[in-house]
Design a protein around this motif. Sequence first.
Motif, PDB file in Angstrom:
ATOM      1  N   GLU A 324     154.293  42.244  23.308  1.00  0.00           N
ATOM      2  CA  GLU A 324     155.351  41.855  22.454  1.00  0.00           C
ATOM      3  C   GLU A 324     155.942  40.524  22.758  1.00  0.00           C
ATOM      4  N   PHE A 325     155.917  39.806  21.593  1.00  0.00           N
ATOM      5  CA  PHE A 325     156.589  38.280  21.627  1.00  0.00           C
ATOM      6  C   PHE A 325     157.554  38.145  20.599  1.00  0.00           C
ATOM      7  N   GLU A 326     158.708  37.516  21.200  1.00  0.00           N
ATOM      8  CA  GLU A 326     159.845  37.372  19.984  1.00  0.00           C
ATOM      9  C   GLU A 326     159.897  35.835  20.074  1.00  0.00           C
ATOM     10  N   ALA A 327     160.034  35.174  18.870  1.00  0.00           N
ATOM     11  CA  ALA A 327     159.971  33.801  18.676  1.00  0.00           C
ATOM     12  C   ALA A 327     161.249  33.115  19.053  1.00  0.00           C
ATOM     13  N   THR A 328     162.326  33.776  19.164  1.00  0.00           N
ATOM     14  CA  THR A 328     163.620  33.340  19.874  1.00  0.00           C
ATOM     15  C   THR A 328     163.759  33.279  21.307  1.00  0.00           C
ATOM     16  N   MET A 329     162.533  33.898  21.964  1.00  0.00           N
ATOM     17  CA  MET A 329     162.240  33.572  23.081  1.00  0.00           C
ATOM     18  C   MET A 329     160.968  33.112  23.623  1.00  0.00           C
ATOM     19  N   PRO A 330     160.654  32.051  23.573  1.00  0.00           N
ATOM     20  CA  PRO A 330     159.280  31.308  23.546  1.00  0.00           C
ATOM     21  C   PRO A 330     158.822  31.703  24.914  1.00  0.00           C
ATOM     22  N   THR A 331     159.331  31.601  26.109  1.00  0.00           N
ATOM     23  CA  THR A 331     158.984  31.704  27.312  1.00  0.00           C
ATOM     24  C   THR A 331     158.679  33.241  27.878  1.00  0.00           C
ATOM     25  N   LYS A 332     159.301  34.194  27.207  1.00  0.00           N
ATOM     26  CA  LYS A 332     159.030  35.366  27.361  1.00  0.00           C
ATOM     27  C   LYS A 332     158.109  36.207  26.690  1.00  0.00           C
ATOM     28  N   PHE A 333     157.559  37.135  27.340  1.00  0.00           N
ATOM     29  CA  PHE A 333     156.744  38.156  26.638  1.00  0.00           C
ATOM     30  C   PHE A 333     156.536  39.498  27.487  1.00  0.00           C
ATOM     31  N   MET A 334     156.198  40.380  26.822  1.00  0.00           N
ATOM     32  CA  MET A 334     156.172  41.759  27.307  1.00  0.00           C
ATOM     33  C   MET A 334     154.772  42.443  27.136  1.00  0.00           C
ATOM     34  N   VAL A 335     154.208  43.147  28.161  1.00  0.00           N
ATOM     35  CA  VAL A 335     152.945  43.759  28.143  1.00  0.00           C
ATOM     36  C   VAL A 335     153.163  45.137  28.389  1.00  0.00           C
ATOM     37  N   GLY A 336     152.665  46.060  27.497  1.00  0.00           N
ATOM     38  CA  GLY A 336     152.591  47.417  27.815  1.00  0.00           C
ATOM     39  C   GLY A 336     151.170  47.791  28.357  1.00  0.00           C
ATOM     40  N   THR A 337     151.012  48.678  29.811  1.00  0.00           N
ATOM     41  CA  THR A 337     150.041  48.833  30.308  1.00  0.00           C
ATOM     42  C   THR A 337     149.518  50.403  30.264  1.00  0.00           C
ATOM     43  N   GLU A 338     148.299  50.562  30.568  1.00  0.00           N
ATOM     44  CA  GLU A 338     147.527  51.874  30.713  1.00  0.00           C
ATOM     45  C   GLU A 338     148.274  52.858  31.517  1.00  0.00           C
ATOM     46  N   GLN A 339     149.139  52.234  32.616  1.00  0.00           N
ATOM     47  CA  GLN A 339     149.638  53.205  33.677  1.00  0.00           C
ATOM     48  C   GLN A 339     151.157  53.405  33.224  1.00  0.00           C
ATOM     49  N   GLY A 340     151.549  53.111  31.974  1.00  0.00           N
ATOM     50  CA  GLY A 340     152.895  53.528  31.759  1.00  0.00           C
ATOM     51  C   GLY A 340     153.810  52.697  32.188  1.00  0.00           C
ATOM     52  N   LEU A 341     153.509  51.409  32.261  1.00  0.00           N
ATOM     53  CA  LEU A 341     154.730  50.460  33.025  1.00  0.00           C
ATOM     54  C   LEU A 341     154.482  49.517  31.692  1.00  0.00           C
ATOM     55  N   VAL A 342     155.850  48.877  31.636  1.00  0.00           N
ATOM     56  CA  VAL A 342     156.252  47.770  30.800  1.00  0.00           C
ATOM     57  C   VAL A 342     156.220  46.489  31.662  1.00  0.00           C
ATOM     58  N   VAL A 343     155.636  45.506  31.628  1.00  0.00           N
ATOM     59  CA  VAL A 343     155.608  44.381  32.499  1.00  0.00           C
ATOM     60  C   VAL A 343     156.242  43.172  31.623  1.00  0.00           C
ATOM     61  N   SER A 344     157.453  42.839  32.032  1.00  0.00           N
ATOM     62  CA  SER A 344     158.105  41.467  31.557  1.00  0.00           C
ATOM     63  C   SER A 344     157.575  40.229  32.367  1.00  0.00           C
ATOM     64  N   CYS A 345     157.360  39.210  31.544  1.00  0.00           N
ATOM     65  CA  CYS A 345     156.558  38.229  32.210  1.00  0.00           C
ATOM     66  C   CYS A 345     157.212  37.017  31.649  1.00  0.00           C
ATOM     67  N   ASN A 346     157.028  35.789  32.461  1.00  0.00           N
ATOM     68  CA  ASN A 346     157.551  34.549  32.012  1.00  0.00           C
ATOM     69  C   ASN A 346     156.479  33.464  32.149  1.00  0.00           C
ATOM     70  N   ARG A 347     155.941  33.126  30.854  1.00  0.00           N
ATOM     71  CA  ARG A 347     154.861  32.277  30.660  1.00  0.00           C
ATOM     72  C   ARG A 347     154.905  30.932  31.449  1.00  0.00           C
ATOM     73  N   LYS A 348     156.154  30.168  31.651  1.00  0.00           N
ATOM     74  CA  LYS A 348     156.362  28.966  32.126  1.00  0.00           C
ATOM     75  C   LYS A 348     156.490  28.925  33.750  1.00  0.00           C
ATOM     76  N   ALA A 349     156.416  30.131  34.215  1.00  0.00           N
ATOM     77  CA  ALA A 349     156.549  30.086  35.944  1.00  0.00           C
ATOM     78  C   ALA A 349     155.010  29.439  36.355  1.00  0.00           C
ATOM     79  N   LYS A 350     155.465  28.916  37.657  1.00  0.00           N
ATOM     80  CA  LYS A 350     154.354  28.160  38.139  1.00  0.00           C
ATOM     81  C   LYS A 350     153.377  29.002  38.947  1.00  0.00           C
ATOM     82  N   THR A 351     154.130  29.915  39.629  1.00  0.00           N
ATOM     83  CA  THR A 351     153.140  30.548  40.636  1.00  0.00           C
ATOM     84  C   THR A 351     153.044  32.213  40.136  1.00  0.00           C
ATOM     85  N   PRO A 352     151.807  32.933  40.641  1.00  0.00           N
ATOM     86  CA  PRO A 352     151.759  34.245  39.949  1.00  0.00           C
ATOM     87  C   PRO A 352     152.809  35.099  40.300  1.00  0.00           C
TER      88      PRO A 352
END
Length: 595
Positions: A324-352
């Motif tokens: 999931e990606f929303e154009a109004t939040m260009p640095t944020k995106f979300m990932v749905g996984t096989e294990q039933g977790l939704v992971v909220s991520c920040n693309r511009k972060a420097k470290t893993p």
Amino acid sequence: MEIVHVYTKLRSEFGRQCFFSDRSEELLVDIPPDPSLALQFIQKTHRDLAVQTHREMSEHQVNTECFESSSCGINHVEGGWPKDINPDEMEQTIRFRKKVEKDEGFTNSVLQLGTVMEHCIRQNNAIDIYQQYLEDEEDVEESQEPPSAKTINIFRDPNEVKRTVTGLSWHPDGGRKLAAAYSCLEFQKTSRDMSLDSYIWDVENPNRPEMTLKPVSPLVCLEYNPKDSHTLVGGSYNGQIAYWDTRRGSQPVEYSSLEHSHRDPVYKIIWLQSKTGTDAFSASTDGQVLWWDVRKLSEPTERMVLDPGREGNLDRALGAVSLEFEATMPTKFMVGTEQGLVVSCNRKAKTPAEKIVCTYDGHHGPIYALQRNPFFPKNFLTVGDWTARIWSEDIKESSIMWTKYQMSHLMDACWSPVRPSVFFTVKMDGMLDVWDILFKQSDPTLSLKVCDKALYSLRVQDNGRLVACGSEHGEATLLEICSGLSTLQKNEKGLLAAMFERETKREKILEARQREIRLKERSRSEQSKEEEAGREEGEEDPEQLIARAENDFYNLVEMELRRRERREDAQQEKDNCEEKEEKDRAENGETGVSL
């Protein structure tokens, strides 16, 4: 749906042309009457028959083509900017203004256009174009029709071996075309006769696809570029990314290299909001999220590993099945996984460790669909196992709303682009459910049996009226939703905002209460551990315990004996005192008598 059959035949295979001419009459057969044959006739039994002298009538039904009327308006927005300038970006607009103002012809242009603009401004001052003429009249409420949907067309896989429709994408300009990705996701069920092609369909012509896309591996997902309607990007079963330009034919313009692609099927790919309009990112069950520039697909521009330990370890990564990606939040995106977790991520972060912001856990299986509400981006919809859930970004522990458990698995879902409270789900039993959470939360507003096979994909057109569903048997069914479910209702945004806020507050209170309970349980467990540790430290050998018990016993016996001795001594002393007093009284009595 009109079915048309066309028969073709070469002109040379037709018969010779017929020539007609006049000739005199000619008697071919003359059969004279034979009276002896009358004896062989059988007379028919007479029967009465009533006859009415009126014209015979018949009733016919004609299904005429529906005439749709629509009310159109003009939305005036700031214009005059070049295509490469985004009016919402302040830095770009300021830089462009300075560049234009430095131009020599800018002053002359302003002087020439000034007189024209002055005339228009005087007209606006003379006439009030926003005057309300019918303020007193009340709006007539439209009659509420029951929720319904009808099938418009069915696009069938033209190949003999049918494949699952795993991905759908609407044409960005008007939605008159539908791109469908076909592949078989069942393990080791792919046959050699199975086609690799995917198709672009014209919604008015279900007989044959408008264009065939020919990848080297079956496509699992396919997406139109919202900025360029001629380009598409697709994710393949072998992990490669393919890029098409429909003006160049059916073959892909470019492919990603195998060594730099995903190692598992690409389940989702999304175009990013960028200046060039050529950036996209993809997710796969190999645990990676890759960013691409379709102008150069030799290697990804960026890579991220979905390691829950936030160390970037690919061996422990979570498999991604939705994005999931929303154009109004260009640095944020979300990932749905096989294990039933939704992971909220920040693309511009420097470290893993900083790239994974937080996780939401609420499903028992893979999250097949993940989408933010187009009107309330802080709330998002997920589908996995047997339920659909609505979440708030502020609540990590639990979803704020959810459907009851269905009888079959939910495979895909999406929000309505025009009604904020409506979303669609498809299930393994071939049912399409339309939910209106303002109207009813426990059951769908409309349930429709689309086909007998499982439905795997779902996509709604931008106007919210047309819905496409992809089935396991290679059928893409196009349905038209009634106006009640595809037209924004009065006060709908405000009511839904209040509902989301109320449910979020409720979940926050419950979350705080659960946190208190966990803290109490933790403190109790720590105390019990300390007590157990004290007991373990004070443990002795059995012989020592027996010796201690004997000592305690003898000490108690000795104490009891001493107590009894003290009691006997006190009693004896008391008896002695009483005897002494009696003697004294007796002596005093004898003395008194002698006196």
